[in-house]
Design an enzyme around this catalytic site. Sequence first.
Site, PDB file in Angstrom:
ATOM      1  N   PHE A  98      13.540  -2.851   5.847  1.00  0.00           N
ATOM      2  CA  PHE A  98      12.744  -3.543   6.883  1.00  0.00           C
ATOM      3  C   PHE A  98      13.529  -3.778   8.163  1.00  0.00           C
ATOM      4  O   PHE A  98      13.271  -4.713   8.908  1.00  0.00           O
ATOM      5  CB  PHE A  98      12.096  -4.827   6.336  1.00  0.00           C
ATOM      6  N   LYS A 138      -1.976 -10.642  10.011  1.00  0.00           N
ATOM      7  CA  LYS A 138      -2.893 -11.766   9.772  1.00  0.00           C
ATOM      8  C   LYS A 138      -2.189 -12.903   9.041  1.00  0.00           C
ATOM      9  O   LYS A 138      -2.480 -14.074   9.267  1.00  0.00           O
ATOM     10  CB  LYS A 138      -4.145 -11.313   9.015  1.00  0.00           C
ATOM     11  N   GLU A 173       0.859  -1.173   0.000  1.00  0.00           N
ATOM     12  CA  GLU A 173       0.000   0.000   0.000  1.00  0.00           C
ATOM     13  C   GLU A 173       0.903   1.233   0.000  1.00  0.00           C
ATOM     14  O   GLU A 173       1.989   1.227   0.572  1.00  0.00           O
ATOM     15  CB  GLU A 173      -0.943  -0.028   1.211  1.00  0.00           C
ATOM     16  N   GLY A 202      10.743   0.538  15.654  1.00  0.00           N
ATOM     17  CA  GLY A 202       9.674   1.500  15.904  1.00  0.00           C
ATOM     18  C   GLY A 202       8.543   0.875  16.682  1.00  0.00           C
ATOM     19  O   GLY A 202       8.786  -0.003  17.527  1.00  0.00           O
ATOM     20  N   CYS A 209      -2.088  -7.104   6.213  1.00  0.00           N
ATOM     21  CA  CYS A 209      -1.352  -8.252   5.658  1.00  0.00           C
ATOM     22  C   CYS A 209      -0.425  -8.940   6.652  1.00  0.00           C
ATOM     23  O   CYS A 209      -0.687 -10.071   7.053  1.00  0.00           O
ATOM     24  CB  CYS A 209      -0.581  -7.816   4.429  1.00  0.00           C
TER      25      CYS A 209
HETATM   26  N1  LIG Z   1      -3.929  -4.758   0.641  1.00  0.00           N
HETATM   27  C1  LIG Z   1      -2.786  -5.156   0.127  1.00  0.00           C
HETATM   28  O1  LIG Z   1      -1.826  -4.387   0.079  1.00  0.00           O
HETATM   29  C2  LIG Z   1      -2.605  -6.560  -0.387  1.00  0.00           C
HETATM   30  C3  LIG Z   1      -1.440  -6.875  -1.100  1.00  0.00           C
HETATM   31  C4  LIG Z   1      -1.247  -8.197  -1.531  1.00  0.00           C
HETATM   32  C5  LIG Z   1      -2.193  -9.166  -1.241  1.00  0.00           C
HETATM   33  N2  LIG Z   1      -3.309  -8.830  -0.552  1.00  0.00           N
HETATM   34  C6  LIG Z   1      -4.311  -9.879  -0.314  1.00  0.00           C
HETATM   35  O2  LIG Z   1      -5.393  -9.593  -1.210  1.00  0.00           O
HETATM   36  C7  LIG Z   1      -6.641  -9.967  -0.637  1.00  0.00           C
HETATM   37  C8  LIG Z   1      -7.556  -8.753  -0.598  1.00  0.00           C
HETATM   38  O3  LIG Z   1      -6.995  -7.806   0.275  1.00  0.00           O
HETATM   39  P1  LIG Z   1      -7.513  -6.287   0.305  1.00  0.00           P
HETATM   40  O4  LIG Z   1      -6.597  -5.558   1.192  1.00  0.00           O
HETATM   41  O5  LIG Z   1      -7.743  -5.801  -1.077  1.00  0.00           O
HETATM   42  O6  LIG Z   1      -8.935  -6.506   1.040  1.00  0.00           O
HETATM   43  P2  LIG Z   1     -10.192  -5.526   1.102  1.00  0.00           P
HETATM   44  O7  LIG Z   1     -10.938  -5.884   2.309  1.00  0.00           O
HETATM   45  O8  LIG Z   1      -9.753  -4.116   0.862  1.00  0.00           O
HETATM   46  O9  LIG Z   1     -11.062  -5.943  -0.184  1.00  0.00           O
HETATM   47  C9  LIG Z   1     -11.727  -7.165  -0.306  1.00  0.00           C
HETATM   48  C10 LIG Z   1     -12.982  -6.918  -1.154  1.00  0.00           C
HETATM   49  O10 LIG Z   1     -13.600  -8.164  -1.458  1.00  0.00           O
HETATM   50  C11 LIG Z   1     -15.007  -7.950  -1.485  1.00  0.00           C
HETATM   51  N3  LIG Z   1     -15.704  -9.237  -1.416  1.00  0.00           N
HETATM   52  C12 LIG Z   1     -15.891 -10.059  -0.346  1.00  0.00           C
HETATM   53  N4  LIG Z   1     -16.586 -11.150  -0.704  1.00  0.00           N
HETATM   54  C13 LIG Z   1     -16.835 -11.039  -2.028  1.00  0.00           C
HETATM   55  C14 LIG Z   1     -17.480 -11.872  -2.986  1.00  0.00           C
HETATM   56  N5  LIG Z   1     -17.993 -13.045  -2.651  1.00  0.00           N
HETATM   57  N6  LIG Z   1     -17.561 -11.425  -4.270  1.00  0.00           N
HETATM   58  C15 LIG Z   1     -17.030 -10.240  -4.637  1.00  0.00           C
HETATM   59  N7  LIG Z   1     -16.393  -9.425  -3.778  1.00  0.00           N
HETATM   60  C16 LIG Z   1     -16.298  -9.824  -2.497  1.00  0.00           C
HETATM   61  C17 LIG Z   1     -15.240  -7.032  -0.300  1.00  0.00           C
HETATM   62  O11 LIG Z   1     -16.498  -6.378  -0.381  1.00  0.00           O
HETATM   63  C18 LIG Z   1     -14.051  -6.087  -0.446  1.00  0.00           C
HETATM   64  O12 LIG Z   1     -14.369  -4.947  -1.238  1.00  0.00           O
HETATM   65  C19 LIG Z   1      -6.284 -10.550   0.731  1.00  0.00           C
HETATM   66  O13 LIG Z   1      -6.123 -11.939   0.591  1.00  0.00           O
HETATM   67  C20 LIG Z   1      -4.947  -9.909   1.058  1.00  0.00           C
HETATM   68  O14 LIG Z   1      -4.201 -10.677   1.960  1.00  0.00           O
HETATM   69  C21 LIG Z   1      -3.561  -7.557  -0.142  1.00  0.00           C
HETATM   70  O1  LIG Z   2      11.490  -1.394   8.660  1.00  0.00           O
HETATM   71  C1  LIG Z   2      10.268  -1.423   8.762  1.00  0.00           C
HETATM   72  C2  LIG Z   2       9.407  -1.618   7.652  1.00  0.00           C
HETATM   73  C3  LIG Z   2       8.027  -1.662   7.862  1.00  0.00           C
HETATM   74  N1  LIG Z   2       7.519  -1.513   9.120  1.00  0.00           N
HETATM   75  C4  LIG Z   2       6.049  -1.610   9.325  1.00  0.00           C
HETATM   76  O2  LIG Z   2       5.581  -2.803   8.728  1.00  0.00           O
HETATM   77  C5  LIG Z   2       4.236  -2.653   8.304  1.00  0.00           C
HETATM   78  C6  LIG Z   2       4.052  -3.169   6.908  1.00  0.00           C
HETATM   79  O3  LIG Z   2       4.712  -2.355   5.980  1.00  0.00           O
HETATM   80  P1  LIG Z   2       4.724  -2.721   4.423  1.00  0.00           P
HETATM   81  O4  LIG Z   2       5.191  -4.106   4.255  1.00  0.00           O
HETATM   82  O5  LIG Z   2       5.441  -1.657   3.704  1.00  0.00           O
HETATM   83  O6  LIG Z   2       3.174  -2.573   4.084  1.00  0.00           O
HETATM   84  P2  LIG Z   2       2.053  -3.447   3.369  1.00  0.00           P
HETATM   85  O7  LIG Z   2       1.391  -2.529   2.401  1.00  0.00           O
HETATM   86  O8  LIG Z   2       1.260  -4.126   4.434  1.00  0.00           O
HETATM   87  O9  LIG Z   2       2.799  -4.564   2.471  1.00  0.00           O
HETATM   88  C7  LIG Z   2       3.097  -5.873   2.937  1.00  0.00           C
HETATM   89  O10 LIG Z   2       1.968  -6.718   2.836  1.00  0.00           O
HETATM   90  C8  LIG Z   2       1.417  -6.808   1.491  1.00  0.00           C
HETATM   91  C9  LIG Z   2       0.166  -7.667   1.574  1.00  0.00           C
HETATM   92  O11 LIG Z   2       0.457  -9.020   1.666  1.00  0.00           O
HETATM   93  C10 LIG Z   2       2.468  -7.402   0.580  1.00  0.00           C
HETATM   94  O12 LIG Z   2       1.932  -7.502  -0.744  1.00  0.00           O
HETATM   95  C11 LIG Z   2       3.719  -6.521   0.592  1.00  0.00           C
HETATM   96  O13 LIG Z   2       4.727  -7.096  -0.234  1.00  0.00           O
HETATM   97  C12 LIG Z   2       4.212  -6.410   2.034  1.00  0.00           C
HETATM   98  O14 LIG Z   2       5.333  -5.529   2.099  1.00  0.00           O
HETATM   99  C13 LIG Z   2       3.898  -1.171   8.488  1.00  0.00           C
HETATM  100  O15 LIG Z   2       3.129  -1.042   9.665  1.00  0.00           O
HETATM  101  C14 LIG Z   2       5.247  -0.509   8.639  1.00  0.00           C
HETATM  102  O16 LIG Z   2       5.199   0.646   9.438  1.00  0.00           O
HETATM  103  C15 LIG Z   2       8.352  -1.323  10.207  1.00  0.00           C
HETATM  104  O17 LIG Z   2       7.898  -1.199  11.347  1.00  0.00           O
HETATM  105  N2  LIG Z   2       9.715  -1.281   9.998  1.00  0.00           N
END
Ligand SMILES: NC(=O)c1ccc[n+]([C@@H]2O[C@H](COP(=O)([O-])OP(=O)(O)OC[C@H]3O[C@@H](n4cnc5c(N)ncnc54)[C@H](O)[C@@H]3O)[C@@H](O)[C@H]2O)c1
Ligand SMILES: O=c1ccn([C@@H]2O[C@H](COP(=O)(O)OP(=O)(O)O[C@H]3O[C@H](CO)[C@@H](O)[C@H](O)[C@H]3O)[C@@H](O)[C@H]2O)c(=O)[nH]1
Length: 447
Positions: free
Chosen positions: A255, A269, A158, A259, A266
């Site tokens: 990383f 969980k 993010e 802090g 992510c």
């Molecule tokens: N947020 C990230 O940075 C990130 C990065 C990599 C992987 N992931 C993974 O991607 C997945 C999604 O994460 P997120 O952060 O986008 O979650 P999120 O909660 O922001 O979005 C999930 C969406 O799925 C929708 N949803 C639920 N049930 C549904 C269904 N049956 N049909 C259609 N839509 C449905 C929800 O309404 C919601 O909008 C998770 O498995 C997470 O671990 C997230």
């Molecule tokens: O040196 C560090 C680096 C990060 N953080 C903390 O770690 C958390 C996670 O940071 P970051 O990994 O950058 O954020 P996410 O967007 O949650 O991304 C992670 O989780 C995603 C969802 O699975 C993956 O896709 C990414 O590769 C993975 O970096 C945050 O609270 C940061 O503040 C620290 O405390 N110290």
Amino acid sequence: MSMKISVVGTGYLGVTHAACMAELGFEVIGVDVDPAKIEALSAGLLPFHEPGLPELLRKHVASGRLRFTTDYEQVSSWADVHFIGVGTPQRADGHGADMRYVDAAVAELATRIRGKALIVGKSTVPVGTARRLRTLIAANAHPDAEITLAWNPEFLREGFAVADTMTPDRLVLGVEDETSEALLRGIYASALAAATPLIVTDFETAELVKVAANAFLATKISFINSFAEITETIGGDITVLADALGHDARIGRKFLNAGVGFGGGCLPKDIRALQARTSELGLTHTMGFLAEVDEINLRRRERVVRLAHTMLNEKLVGARIAVLGVTFKPDSDDVRDSPALDIAVRLFNAGAEVLVYDPKGNKNAAERFPRLHYAKDLPEAVAQADLVLLLTEWAEFRALVPADLEPLVAERRIIDGRNVLSRGQWEAAGWEIVGMGQHHAPLDGEL
Ligand SMILES: NC(=O)c1ccc[n+]([C@@H]2O[C@H](COP(=O)([O-])OP(=O)(O)OC[C@H]3O[C@@H](n4cnc5c(N)ncnc54)[C@H](O)[C@@H]3O)[C@@H](O)[C@H]2O)c1
Ligand SMILES: O=c1ccn([C@@H]2O[C@H](COP(=O)(O)OP(=O)(O)O[C@H]3O[C@H](CO)[C@@H](O)[C@H](O)[C@H]3O)[C@@H](O)[C@H]2O)c(=O)[nH]1
């Protein structure tokens, strides 16, 4: 290539993926069960904060290349490829990932698809999920459907979601047939042309790469935070230690920022789900170290609360505390499992008057914890504060100097929860400033 793509689940991952697929020239429809989200997205409005994404969304919604719906019928036999990006949150009982949404999304598609289609899992899932879903698809598929499955985990961060999607560090494809691999190579042709490393593997490895990466990142953060516990007790400089470690190319500096620890939707969980899954597999001890990683991480939050208590001469009740930053990281409005929000709530529960200010996170935090006071800007948050806490390192907080706060606060006390302020400068201005990993007298005293 006139490929049609659906993206099921339009949260942080799904919208980013959908908009980037449109940017690559594909026709895309995003599907979600949340009508309010779909309404906003259809109007080109992003319901969360992510730099660069609103522009992409607007552009492709306007061109008609990117659409959104709550109706699976619109996509099931329309798209060639369906990406699954629904949530896999921690289950309410705390044991493992909640797979209801993935299962529902896949079943919805499987019953409706006619003809050929590829379903591609992107959500982060317990190892073994893809194989289980193949059975679920077979049980639900119409006789006229020819559905294949692939696993393509997502590694976006993010705050950098668009760049991470358009130019990923690597692409991982879990595939069991050549046609699916060829389709996915076609979708990712531009990244592959730019020499992005490609790993083509089986389902299990693809699923495991994702959780292994997040477990490693979480471990790296807790590793440095465990050394912060040592320097807090005996002295030493945690940032210098991290820099020195980071010069070793085998370790790397990323990383290793000590802090208030990691949070978000992510890392926390995912390390818990991995432990639950390995236990299910009978490997009770294999991921045991992740329980320590989790505990070290949660101790950081407790430490800040105890530090605040000590710095306020054990008078938390009624003290006015400014909390700067409430999201789990800067450049995001996400407060899921945010260390900053958790600390703010603990201080409030201990009787302090807590004033929170975050450039983007106030709204989401207020929905979860309406009883905290949310300030409209930094001056309102720090006005008459007995203590200031910097908990999320937004650029505007990193740039703070003592003179910004001095006319406003009641007392010159600050906790730098992300080690981003120049300590000498604040001390020279007469502030009591304590950073993470900084030597401090034992924090005893009951809360
Ligand atoms: N947020 C990230 O940075 C990130 C990065 C990599 C992987 N992931 C993974 O991607 C997945 C999604 O994460 P997120 O952060 O986008 O979650 P999120 O909660 O922001 O979005 C999930 C969406 O799925 C929708 N949803 C639920 N049930 C549904 C269904 N049956 N049909 C259609 N839509 C449905 C929800 O309404 C919601 O909008 C998770 O498995 C997470 O671990 C997230
Ligand atoms: O040196 C560090 C680096 C990060 N953080 C903390 O770690 C958390 C996670 O940071 P970051 O990994 O950058 O954020 P996410 O967007 O949650 O991304 C992670 O989780 C995603 C969802 O699975 C993956 O896709 C990414 O590769 C993975 O970096 C945050 O609270 C940061 O503040 C620290 O405390 N110290």
